[in-house]
Write an enzyme that holds these catalytic residues in place. Structure first.
Site, short mmCIF file in Angstrom:
data_model
loop_
_atom_site.label_atom_id
_atom_site.label_comp_id
_atom_site.label_asym_id
_atom_site.label_seq_id
_atom_site.Cartn_x
_atom_site.Cartn_y
_atom_site.Cartn_z
N GLY A 50 0.76 -1.40 -0.04
CA GLY A 50 -0.03 0.13 -0.07
C GLY A 50 0.67 1.29 0.02
O GLY A 50 0.33 2.39 0.14
N CYS A 51 2.17 1.00 -0.03
CA CYS A 51 2.98 2.33 -0.19
C CYS A 51 3.51 2.11 -1.54
O CYS A 51 4.01 1.22 -2.29
CB CYS A 51 4.30 2.32 0.60
SG CYS A 51 3.77 2.30 2.29
N GLU A 52 3.34 3.44 -2.07
CA GLU A 52 4.16 3.69 -3.58
C GLU A 52 5.44 3.50 -3.43
O GLU A 52 6.06 2.98 -4.37
CB GLU A 52 3.74 5.12 -4.06
CG GLU A 52 2.36 5.39 -4.63
CD GLU A 52 2.27 6.79 -5.26
OE1 GLU A 52 3.10 7.41 -5.45
OE2 GLU A 52 0.88 7.08 -5.08
#
Length: 135
Positions: A50-52
């Site tokens: 869920g982190c770029e």
């Protein structure tokens, strides 16, 4: 709820910033102080979904208090993570569930600089911490 000592120190240092440039510099400094994770800790299992940016997180419960370590390949994210760790390290599982990320970064005067994707990423990191704490 009383803030951990490190979080109190963060608040005090950001209070003295007069503008965004000073805050940005301070944010980078916090990121530089973040201890590097070992390659053994940078695995698919420790990567936060869920982190770029790439973010890895490990946590350990010591005497009823959590100690987390994290790393990122992005400098700005490292700073934000360092400030999140300052806020959560030393908390109990119960206290960890009550941490309000937007409120914390608002107190630091950094909320305007949190783009939706960064905000989502930090929430993903906190969510992962909570999952570890409840596992």
């Amino acid at each position: 709820m009383t803030l951990p000592q490190e979080a109190q120190a963060a608040l005090e240092s950001f209070e003295h910033c007069s503008g965004w440039e000073q805050r940005a510099r301070l944010l980078m400094q916090w990121g530089q102080r973040l201890p590097e994770l070992s390659d053994a800790d940078k695995t698919e299992a420790t990567r936060v979904q869920g982190c770029e940016s790439q973010v890895w997180l490990v946590g350990e419960l010591k005497d009823g208090h959590w100690q987390f370590a994290a790393s990122s390949d992005a400098r700005l994210i490292r700073g934000l993570i360092a400030l999140l760790l300052a806020r959560v390290n030393g908390l109990s599982t119960e206290q960890l569930q009550q941490v309000d990320v937007p409120d914390w970064f608002n107190q630091l005067g950094l909320s305007r600089q949190l783009s939706p994707s960064r905000s989502n990423g930090l929430n993903a990191v906190l969510q992962r911490m909570r999952e570890l704490a409840l596992a």
